[in-house]
Design a protein around this motif. Sequence first.
Motif, mmCIF file in Angstrom:
data_model
loop_
_atom_site.group_PDB
_atom_site.id
_atom_site.type_symbol
_atom_site.label_atom_id
_atom_site.label_comp_id
_atom_site.label_asym_id
_atom_site.label_seq_id
_atom_site.Cartn_x
_atom_site.Cartn_y
_atom_site.Cartn_z
ATOM 1 N N ALA A 222 0.836 -1.200 0.000
ATOM 2 C CA ALA A 222 0.000 0.000 0.000
ATOM 3 C C ALA A 222 0.873 1.254 0.000
ATOM 4 O O ALA A 222 2.058 1.183 0.350
ATOM 5 C CB ALA A 222 -0.901 -0.015 1.234
ATOM 6 N N ASN A 224 2.757 4.456 1.134
ATOM 7 C CA ASN A 224 3.309 4.911 2.415
ATOM 8 C C ASN A 224 3.822 3.828 3.353
ATOM 9 O O ASN A 224 4.189 4.132 4.479
ATOM 10 C CB ASN A 224 2.266 5.755 3.167
ATOM 11 N N VAL A 225 3.841 2.579 2.904
ATOM 12 C CA VAL A 225 4.395 1.544 3.783
ATOM 13 C C VAL A 225 5.917 1.595 3.782
ATOM 14 O O VAL A 225 6.572 0.946 4.606
ATOM 15 C CB VAL A 225 3.941 0.113 3.383
ATOM 16 N N GLY A 226 6.489 2.365 2.837
ATOM 17 C CA GLY A 226 7.948 2.520 2.824
ATOM 18 C C GLY A 226 8.638 1.747 1.714
ATOM 19 O O GLY A 226 9.805 1.363 1.848
ATOM 20 N N LYS A 227 7.941 1.550 0.597
ATOM 21 C CA LYS A 227 8.540 0.793 -0.508
ATOM 22 C C LYS A 227 9.754 1.517 -1.089
ATOM 23 O O LYS A 227 10.802 0.915 -1.294
ATOM 24 C CB LYS A 227 7.497 0.565 -1.620
ATOM 25 N N SER A 228 9.565 2.822 -1.330
ATOM 26 C CA SER A 228 10.681 3.579 -1.913
ATOM 27 C C SER A 228 11.849 3.652 -0.943
ATOM 28 O O SER A 228 13.005 3.527 -1.337
ATOM 29 C CB SER A 228 10.223 4.985 -2.290
ATOM 30 N N SER A 229 11.521 3.833 0.347
ATOM 31 C CA SER A 229 12.594 3.889 1.351
ATOM 32 C C SER A 229 13.343 2.566 1.385
ATOM 33 O O SER A 229 14.566 2.532 1.524
ATOM 34 C CB SER A 229 12.010 4.151 2.737
ATOM 35 N N VAL A 242 11.282 9.600 -2.203
ATOM 36 C CA VAL A 242 10.623 9.245 -0.947
ATOM 37 C C VAL A 242 9.899 10.486 -0.423
ATOM 38 O O VAL A 242 10.462 11.564 -0.363
ATOM 39 C CB VAL A 242 11.655 8.791 0.099
ATOM 40 N N SER A 243 8.637 10.347 -0.070
ATOM 41 C CA SER A 243 7.941 11.496 0.500
ATOM 42 C C SER A 243 6.827 11.025 1.413
ATOM 43 O O SER A 243 6.497 9.850 1.451
ATOM 44 C CB SER A 243 7.375 12.379 -0.604
ATOM 45 N N THR A 249 5.141 7.773 -5.737
ATOM 46 C CA THR A 249 5.941 6.983 -6.658
ATOM 47 C C THR A 249 5.096 6.720 -7.895
ATOM 48 O O THR A 249 4.381 5.752 -7.973
ATOM 49 C CB THR A 249 6.384 5.655 -6.018
ATOM 50 N N ASN A 321 7.817 -3.645 7.309
ATOM 51 C CA ASN A 321 8.656 -2.443 7.413
ATOM 52 C C ASN A 321 8.194 -1.610 8.608
ATOM 53 O O ASN A 321 7.118 -1.842 9.154
ATOM 54 C CB ASN A 321 8.588 -1.622 6.120
ATOM 55 N N LYS A 322 8.979 -0.644 8.983
ATOM 56 C CA LYS A 322 8.710 0.228 10.132
ATOM 57 C C LYS A 322 8.616 -0.593 11.412
ATOM 58 O O LYS A 322 7.767 -0.338 12.279
ATOM 59 C CB LYS A 322 7.419 1.050 9.923
ATOM 60 N N LEU A 325 8.319 0.838 14.784
ATOM 61 C CA LEU A 325 7.058 1.386 15.309
ATOM 62 C C LEU A 325 6.187 0.338 15.982
ATOM 63 O O LEU A 325 5.152 0.665 16.556
ATOM 64 C CB LEU A 325 6.260 2.048 14.179
ATOM 65 N N SER A 336 13.536 -2.190 9.187
ATOM 66 C CA SER A 336 13.251 -0.768 9.229
ATOM 67 C C SER A 336 14.084 -0.095 8.142
ATOM 68 O O SER A 336 15.301 -0.052 8.233
ATOM 69 C CB SER A 336 13.585 -0.170 10.597
ATOM 70 N N ALA A 337 13.387 0.386 7.130
ATOM 71 C CA ALA A 337 14.100 1.070 6.049
ATOM 72 C C ALA A 337 14.741 2.335 6.596
ATOM 73 O O ALA A 337 15.755 2.807 6.093
ATOM 74 C CB ALA A 337 13.137 1.404 4.909
#
Length: 431
Positions: A222, A224-229, A242-243, A249, A321-322, A325, A336-337
């Motif tokens: 989904a 914002n899960v951090g794929k780009s990171s 990344v934003s 993306t 990821n994350k 948290l 954790s990216a």
Amino acid sequence: MSETIFALASGRGRAGVAVMRLSGPLAGSALDRLCGVRPAARMARLAPLRDPENGEVIDRALVLWFPAPASFTGEDVAELHVHGGRAIVTRLTAVLTGLGLRPAGPGEFTRRAFEAGKLDLSQAEAIADLVDAETEAQRRQALRQLDGAMGRLYEGWRDRLKVLLARLEALIDFPDEGLDDAIEGAVLEGAAVLRAEIAAHLANGRRGERLRDGFEIAITGAPNVGKSSLLNRLSASEVAIVSDIPGTTRDVIEVALDLGGYRVLLIDTAGLRETDDPIEREGVRRALARAEGADLRLQVIVPGDAPPPESPGRESILVLNKCDLGAGPAGALPVSALSGQGIDGLLAAIATRVAARLDSAEAPAITRARHRLAVEEAVASLDRALLPGFLPAELRAEDLRLALRALGRVVGAVDVEDLLDVIFFEFCIGK
Ligand code: GDP
Ligand code: ZN
């Protein structure tokens, strides 16, 4: 008589040594004009190179002489190893042109070697692959292909097909009522065995092509899960945008990595979500298509998410990821990216999957789409030759002949004239 060609065989740009290669009937006389003497065959000799116009020394060079036919191209070949300065190469180019030689086109040396029967087409392609090889696995595969392993495999099949075809043709030309059915049955049985072997070669999971072109890994999940990171972290570079805004993306981003000797393509896909924005929707469409075709998917979730439904038959790794948290479902690999935690473990898990898929037996694999198409055609022809029920032997023979031709195209034994320009154009100049 063919023209004499020359090209820089070493890389362009400043270098310690530059190698100028000459091939063709004028190679020997060009050597004589440049250094006064012709070295003994295949022995290096240090000699000043002079401009034949005015006798001025251009450089001191190591000179090699490979008289036909025992040379790479089968023609007279000479090599001038000079200092790599641009001025030397420029001057030599002018002098050689003045002596009636012309600059070689891409792959022209290898093409001459192929046309002289020094190598088959799969070996010629292996040379291009070897020049382009970036990872250890690519290098090993290209070297194996250059060694002729692929040619031997295909020629072996072709030889068996020729025998089967000859028996079927003999039966058509000289029918012998009592034995016809038995002979035809034996031929078809042989063809069925061959078909199974060739089909197995096709079904090798595209190992060879993956080794050559890269093993594709899509990062899905989904927004914002951090794929780009994660892509950035895995590739240790800032290639993806990344934003904090979901769905930034827009384009599919690819990064090539060398993972344990294998070429791996990481693909960052746009967030997979419902959207009315047409640009974003196009991004989603492309992402889906790309993820669909990938060899492996990294399904990314974050703490609080439920594990996504299993998609059977699809290779994937579930990544939480994350993990800084919170916790996630069992079976998800926590990373954790942001902090880099767990990234080594993820890379190891990916490497294991890649190796499992690509690092199988030493048997030659299909390395190019061109080969795959030809082999698929051979299998289709064999299938027609093997159709159950009554079929005139002439028709079965024709299909065996088509299968033979298709296999012959891979090694360049038949029908490749129009293909050669395309194949050799991919080469770099000087090869
Ligand atoms: P994408 O839409 O899936 O490509 O997600 P992005 O890579 O653009 O990241 C979305 C947001 O999550 C950014 O603000 C990142 O800084 C943040 N983020 C990415 N990875 C982590 C992580 O491991 N931990 C935390 N706390 N935040 C992260
Ligand atoms: Zn992204």
